[in-house]
Design a protein around this motif. Structure first.
Motif, mmCIF file in Angstrom:
data_model
loop_
_atom_site.group_PDB
_atom_site.id
_atom_site.type_symbol
_atom_site.label_atom_id
_atom_site.label_comp_id
_atom_site.label_asym_id
_atom_site.label_seq_id
_atom_site.Cartn_x
_atom_site.Cartn_y
_atom_site.Cartn_z
ATOM 1 N N ALA A 1 0.667 -1.140 0.083
ATOM 2 C CA ALA A 1 0.019 -0.039 0.063
ATOM 3 C C ALA A 1 0.879 1.169 0.217
ATOM 4 O O ALA A 1 0.596 2.054 -0.758
ATOM 5 C CB ALA A 1 -0.951 0.031 1.259
ATOM 6 N N LEU A 2 1.899 1.269 0.926
ATOM 7 C CA LEU A 2 2.749 2.404 0.729
ATOM 8 C C LEU A 2 3.535 2.569 -0.562
ATOM 9 O O LEU A 2 3.619 3.875 -0.920
ATOM 10 C CB LEU A 2 3.851 2.204 1.737
ATOM 11 C CG LEU A 2 4.981 3.224 1.906
ATOM 12 C CD1 LEU A 2 4.216 4.538 2.614
ATOM 13 C CD2 LEU A 2 6.055 2.836 2.740
ATOM 14 N N VAL B 1 5.939 6.770 -11.076
ATOM 15 C CA VAL B 1 6.341 5.612 -11.516
ATOM 16 C C VAL B 1 5.285 4.604 -11.253
ATOM 17 O O VAL B 1 4.437 4.567 -10.322
ATOM 18 C CB VAL B 1 7.675 5.170 -10.729
ATOM 19 C CG1 VAL B 1 8.770 6.548 -11.391
ATOM 20 C CG2 VAL B 1 7.554 5.152 -9.551
ATOM 21 N N ALA B 2 5.530 3.421 -11.881
ATOM 22 C CA ALA B 2 4.585 2.069 -11.407
ATOM 23 C C ALA B 2 5.221 1.588 -10.039
ATOM 24 O O ALA B 2 6.461 1.701 -9.673
ATOM 25 C CB ALA B 2 4.722 1.023 -12.440
ATOM 26 N N PRO B 3 4.321 1.150 -9.326
ATOM 27 C CA PRO B 3 4.786 0.516 -8.020
ATOM 28 C C PRO B 3 5.629 -0.638 -8.351
ATOM 29 O O PRO B 3 6.590 -0.748 -7.180
ATOM 30 C CB PRO B 3 3.304 -0.071 -7.441
ATOM 31 C CG PRO B 3 2.096 0.652 -8.181
ATOM 32 C CD PRO B 3 2.807 1.087 -9.551
ATOM 33 N N GLY B 4 5.711 -1.380 -9.276
ATOM 34 C CA GLY B 4 6.833 -2.345 -9.441
ATOM 35 C C GLY B 4 7.985 -1.987 -9.571
ATOM 36 O O GLY B 4 9.139 -2.330 -9.660
ATOM 37 N N ASP B 5 8.285 -0.528 -9.700
ATOM 38 C CA ASP B 5 9.563 0.209 -10.174
ATOM 39 C C ASP B 5 10.270 0.767 -8.786
ATOM 40 O O ASP B 5 11.318 1.132 -8.699
ATOM 41 C CB ASP B 5 9.469 1.352 -10.980
ATOM 42 C CG ASP B 5 9.062 1.014 -12.411
ATOM 43 O OD1 ASP B 5 9.435 -0.185 -12.885
ATOM 44 O OD2 ASP B 5 8.371 1.574 -13.057
ATOM 45 N N GLY C 1 13.888 2.544 5.555
ATOM 46 C CA GLY C 1 12.872 3.677 5.654
ATOM 47 C C GLY C 1 12.759 4.792 4.554
ATOM 48 O O GLY C 1 12.116 5.475 4.759
ATOM 49 N N ARG C 2 13.257 4.267 3.408
ATOM 50 C CA ARG C 2 12.890 5.132 2.095
ATOM 51 C C ARG C 2 12.295 4.164 1.287
ATOM 52 O O ARG C 2 12.494 2.953 0.766
ATOM 53 C CB ARG C 2 14.406 5.526 1.803
ATOM 54 C CG ARG C 2 14.888 6.580 2.705
ATOM 55 C CD ARG C 2 16.237 7.108 2.095
ATOM 56 N NE ARG C 2 15.952 7.611 0.776
ATOM 57 C CZ ARG C 2 15.418 8.888 0.481
ATOM 58 N NH1 ARG C 2 14.964 9.759 1.677
ATOM 59 N NH2 ARG C 2 15.301 9.548 -0.557
ATOM 60 N N VAL C 3 11.478 4.853 0.375
ATOM 61 C CA VAL C 3 10.963 4.182 -0.951
ATOM 62 C C VAL C 3 11.874 4.753 -2.170
ATOM 63 O O VAL C 3 12.070 6.070 -2.308
ATOM 64 C CB VAL C 3 9.484 4.806 -1.226
ATOM 65 C CG1 VAL C 3 9.086 4.208 -2.614
ATOM 66 C CG2 VAL C 3 8.672 4.273 -0.312
ATOM 67 N N ILE C 4 12.486 3.769 -2.992
ATOM 68 C CA ILE C 4 13.505 4.167 -3.844
ATOM 69 C C ILE C 4 13.220 3.687 -5.197
ATOM 70 O O ILE C 4 12.599 2.408 -5.210
ATOM 71 C CB ILE C 4 14.828 3.745 -3.212
ATOM 72 C CG1 ILE C 4 15.266 4.175 -2.012
ATOM 73 C CG2 ILE C 4 15.905 3.956 -4.358
ATOM 74 C CD1 ILE C 4 16.850 3.488 -1.419
ATOM 75 N N VAL C 5 13.307 4.615 -5.998
ATOM 76 C CA VAL C 5 13.163 4.075 -7.396
ATOM 77 C C VAL C 5 14.392 3.423 -8.081
ATOM 78 O O VAL C 5 15.502 3.780 -7.923
ATOM 79 C CB VAL C 5 13.049 5.452 -8.265
ATOM 80 C CG1 VAL C 5 12.831 4.914 -9.971
ATOM 81 C CG2 VAL C 5 11.879 6.280 -8.062
ATOM 82 N N ARG C 6 14.010 2.027 -8.382
ATOM 83 C CA ARG C 6 15.143 1.239 -8.683
ATOM 84 C C ARG C 6 16.109 2.007 -9.806
ATOM 85 O O ARG C 6 15.759 2.388 -10.549
ATOM 86 C CB ARG C 6 14.607 -0.221 -9.098
ATOM 87 C CG ARG C 6 13.930 -1.121 -8.280
ATOM 88 C CD ARG C 6 13.743 -2.543 -8.727
ATOM 89 N NE ARG C 6 13.445 -3.559 -7.678
ATOM 90 C CZ ARG C 6 12.049 -3.596 -7.355
ATOM 91 N NH1 ARG C 6 10.969 -2.773 -7.980
ATOM 92 N NH2 ARG C 6 11.667 -4.327 -6.497
ATOM 93 N N ASP C 7 17.611 1.511 -9.196
ATOM 94 C CA ASP C 7 18.463 1.811 -10.317
ATOM 95 C C ASP C 7 18.419 3.512 -10.336
ATOM 96 O O ASP C 7 19.255 3.821 -11.404
ATOM 97 C CB ASP C 7 18.398 1.217 -11.754
ATOM 98 C CG ASP C 7 18.285 -0.553 -11.596
ATOM 99 O OD1 ASP C 7 19.194 -0.786 -10.701
ATOM 100 O OD2 ASP C 7 17.570 -0.840 -12.340
ATOM 101 N N THR C 8 18.127 4.061 -9.617
ATOM 102 C CA THR C 8 18.283 5.611 -9.396
ATOM 103 C C THR C 8 18.487 6.211 -8.030
ATOM 104 O O THR C 8 18.413 5.176 -6.969
ATOM 105 C CB THR C 8 16.934 6.410 -10.045
ATOM 106 O OG1 THR C 8 16.016 6.421 -9.027
ATOM 107 C CG2 THR C 8 16.584 5.706 -11.170
ATOM 108 N N ASP C 9 18.962 7.324 -7.826
ATOM 109 C CA ASP C 9 18.979 7.861 -6.510
ATOM 110 C C ASP C 9 17.724 8.593 -5.955
ATOM 111 O O ASP C 9 17.894 9.412 -5.097
ATOM 112 C CB ASP C 9 20.134 8.675 -6.541
ATOM 113 C CG ASP C 9 20.171 9.841 -7.305
ATOM 114 O OD1 ASP C 9 19.097 10.019 -8.090
ATOM 115 O OD2 ASP C 9 21.157 10.804 -7.424
ATOM 116 N N ARG C 10 16.658 8.494 -6.795
ATOM 117 C CA ARG C 10 15.418 9.321 -6.616
ATOM 118 C C ARG C 10 14.833 8.594 -5.410
ATOM 119 O O ARG C 10 14.666 7.260 -5.472
ATOM 120 C CB ARG C 10 14.524 9.461 -7.700
ATOM 121 C CG ARG C 10 14.877 10.499 -8.582
ATOM 122 C CD ARG C 10 13.578 11.029 -9.611
ATOM 123 N NE ARG C 10 13.061 10.001 -10.026
ATOM 124 C CZ ARG C 10 11.592 9.715 -10.452
ATOM 125 N NH1 ARG C 10 10.666 10.731 -9.787
ATOM 126 N NH2 ARG C 10 11.043 8.712 -11.032
#
Length: 759
Positions: free
Chosen positions: A551-552, A562-566, A572-581
């Motif tokens: 859900a988070l 982005v899509a949740p799968g990304d 304690g962080r939500v990170i976009v895969r293969d990025t520093d975002r």
């Protein structure tokens, strides 16, 4: 997932040697199992106990420390005869004492509470209670109550009970017939007749008392029709159910809280007389009432591990393969209890085609037995393992080698495989760590001292099981609350739940808080018994965390475009895969405002086609003074296979605690009764000796690495009760090795040791 229909199935759950049929909810999804090679950060780490500082500074919130406004105190009046009938109770002098508020006798108590009885069936049975403004006044007033009892013939030993009229237990549907319980596979008589070698030995084990640091305790307070009970308990939901039923009030009107407790070991699984007395006085007086059982009451009226007499015959081939195991046992249960005896381990521990157990359970005029850490197995292991040592001597075979030749490869009682059983590896690793075979028997310069070594093994059902639920919610600052209706016996449950939840969420440990011990704040979880707590809770916690994490991620996906799968979570962080975002959990939840992200988890059924067990081996070295008979345990090495270990420090502490209790069972602990009167002779911790710091040996507590993902998707099994099972027989075996003679009656007191030497 929310649209999927719920499914409910009937499953079998094994609890302390008993099997129970339960209806359970099938989880909406099963997370990918955490295998042995899973890359985990928090699970498996030596995380510091979250309540460690509170305990170190004396602020853990024990029930006995609780002080409510205007709190009153209760004390019991107890029977002083083993059997009789109450003819009168005179509380005149007690009521006249300044500070006394009320007195409860049988006529004041609802019948369904089953609190006071006219029939006295054991010394220490509550027959009345007094309430006063202080504990000192309540105790003094209780001593002033005069109870007239017409004495009747009693039976406090098996022999007395079998020779006279049967003692009837309090629970009428728990009556047992006179015939022993018989369980047999194969043909034991034929196998013994054909065996190359047979040995027969008789053993006795003592009645042992739980002796928890914190006594049974309850504080009750009413707010109109609603009752709150603070209780030192192993099962907050079980106490709620007991109290609601006894008082005839809705479950919704009863709240049970256990902030912390100082041990239970099986004696605190239900509401007790102290609970009902506190609740009844509180309702009558309109104020909070505490009922704390004093130490004498703890020792005579809160349960015990029953004593046992066991006769064991083993048959084997010349090369040490077991062909037959035969047990005859007698167990005095007191005035009540369940039919859990020493027989189960004889069917479980060793590979053997022919096994027969005959257990004779007898009710006697003593306090009822209660579950006590590995009930049945702790007693049975003494007889089985010492008989194995006798067989090894007869075969001129190393006792460790004899055990390794007879390791069970499957569950023989139900003819099914194990989800995992690495007992032979435990033997191997334990022998290496201990230095098996290298120890000598003499102590240079001290001819009166003899040294010996011993080994023993254990098996115990540790699958845990349903029903068990957990809810996880994110707060607006990104922290998460893990809510489960369990309780912490002192083992570190909060820390374990914090670690599992943080791992599944991708959170920091500091960002997760476990909320337990309150029926009003958390969904149902079962009793902390049968080594079930972590194996039951951890899968439910992980499932709730996985749902909350999804859900988070869905919420964060919209914020990050982005899509949740990304997305992934880490520290304690939500990170976009293969990025520093990315965004911190707190940044996501802050943008959601009062929208609450939650996850719900449940514990699924155990596999029905496999047995879930914890196994292990313990090695002991002792020093015996042949002039005084004093036994000193020098060191114990313990190696156990318990699947994944969530927190090695806490798990090792469980092993150490169980070993220390096993040491007491082996050397010191024994409730003594005067047979003529039924009066306990060693009440209190001065005369009933338990191990102190001076008695504790060097302990090497070790677990094999691994994860049992067939048992559950976290890979965990229970560890609490396995710790105590092999300790006493390993010590007793070491004493026999040191002396060259068997000592088959526990505890191994100096007079028993000297008696064995003199034979």
């Amino acid at each position: 997932m929310a649209d999927q229909p719920r499914r409910f199935v009937t499953t079998t759950v094994e609890v302390e040697g008993r099997t129970e049929q339960r209806v359970v909810e099938v989880p909406a999804f099963e997370p990918t199992p955490w295998g042995a090679d899973a890359a985990l950060t928090h699970v498996g780490a030596r995380a510091r106990r979250v309540d460690g500082l509170l305990k170190a500074t004396g602020r853990p919130g024990y029930t006995t420390d609780l002080r409510r406004p205007n709190q009153a105190y209760a004390a019991f009046v107890r029977a002083t005869v083993a059997r009789g009938r109450v003819t009168a109770v005179d509380a005149t002098a007690a009521r006249a004492l300044p500070g006394v508020l009320d007195v409860l006798v049988q006529a004041d108590v609802p019948a369904r509470t089953r609190l006071f009885f006219a029939d006295v069936t054991y010394v220490g049975q509550p027959v009345a209670a007094v309430c006063a403004t202080s504990q000192e006044v309540a105790d003094a007033a209780a001593a002033l109550v005069r109870v007239a009892v017409e004495p009747l013939p009693h039976a406090v030993t098996v022999e007395q009970a079998l020779a006279g009229p049967p003692v009837r237990p309090r629970i009428e549907n728990n009556l047992m017939g006179g015939a022993p319980e018989l369980l047999e596979r194969g043909d034991v008589a034929a196998a013994l007749a054909a065996a190359d070698v047979t040995v027969t030995r008789e053993f006795t084990t003592p009645c042992a008392l739980h002796s928890a640091m914190e006594p049974h305790a309850a504080v009750a307070e009413w707010d109109g029709d609603r009752l709150t009970v603070w209780e030192s308990t192993q099962g907050i939901y079980r106490v709620r159910e007991n109290v609601a039923k006894a008082l005839g009030i809705p479950l919704a009107d009863v709240r049970v809280i256990c902030e912390a407790m100082g041990g239970g070991f099986g004696a605190k699984n239900y509401a007790g007389a102290h609970t009902y007395v506190a609740a009844l006085f509180a309702r009558r007086l309109g104020r909070a009432v505490a009922c704390f059982v004093d130490r004498a009451g703890e020792q005579v009226d809160t349960g015990n591990r029953p004593s046992s007499w066991q006769k064991v015959t083993l048959g084997a081939t010349r090369d040490g393969r077991l062909v037959a195991i035969d047990l005859e046992a007698r167990i005095p249960l007191g005035v009540g209890g369940w039919e859990g005896g020493p027989g189960d381990i004889f069917h479980e521990l060793y590979a053997c085609p022919n096994v027969r157990t005959r257990e004779h359970f007898v009710f006697v005029n003593t306090a009822a037995m209660a579950a006590f850490r590995a009930p049945g197995h702790a007693e049975g292991s003494v007889a089985l393992e010492l008989a194995m040592n006798a067989l090894a001597r007869e075969l001129r075979l190393d006792p460790l080698e004899l055990r390794r030749r007879n390791v069970a490869t499957h569950d023989q009682k139900k003819n099914r495989p194990y989800t995992g059983n690495r007992l032979d590896e435990c033997y191997e690793e334990g022998a290496r760590r201990f230095g098996w075979g290298a120890a000598g028997h003499t102590v240079p310069g001290k001819p009166h001292l003899r040294r010996g070594v011993g080994v023993a093994a254990q098996i115990w059902s540790t699958g845990g099981g349903p029903p068990c639920y957990c809810t996880i919610r994110f707060n607006t600052d990104g922290t998460a609350d893990v809510m489960a209706g369990s309780q912490d016996l002192g083992t570190g449950t909060r820390t374990i739940l914090q670690q599992v939840a943080a791992e599944a969420l991708g959170h920091s440990l500091a960002g997760v808080r476990a909320v337990i011990g309150d029926t009003a704040a958390a969904p149902y979880a079962g009793n902390s018994w049968g080594s079930m707590t972590v194996a039951s809770l951890a899968p439910a916690v992980r499932m709730a965390a996985e749902e909350a994490r999804r859900a988070l991620l869905e919420a964060a996906a919209g914020l990050l475009n982005v899509a949740p799968g990304d997305l992934e979570t880490r520290d304690g962080r939500v990170i976009v895969r293969d990025t520093d975002r990315g965004m911190s959990f707190g940044e996501v939840t802050a943008k959601l405002g009062n929208v609450m992200i939650q996850g719900h988890g449940s514990r699924g059924p155990n596999p029905q086609d496999a047995a879930i067990v914890t196994t292990g081996a313990q090695f002991a070295e002792v020093e015996v003074d042949v002039e005084t008979g004093v036994v000193k345990v020098l060191r114990i090495v313990a190696v156990h296979d318990a699947g994944r270990i969530v927190n090695p420090t806490l798990a090792e502490s469980q092993l150490e605690g169980g070993i220390i209790q096993g040491l007491g069972f082996a050397l010191f602990e024994e409730r003594r009764l005067d047979v003529r009167s039924g009066l306990p002779l060693n009440v209190g911790l001065h005369d009933y000796k338990i191990p102190t710091l001076a008695d504790i040996p060097a302990i090497d507590a070790h677990f094999l690495d691994g994860a049992d993902v067939r048992a559950n998707h976290v890979g965990v099994r229970g560890i609490a009760e396995p710790a105590i099972i092999p300790t006493a027989p390993a010590i007793a075996g070491a004493v026999a090795d040191a002396l060259g003679v068997e000592v088959n009656d526990l505890p191994l007191t100096p007079w028993r040791v000297l008696g064995a030497i003199a034979r």
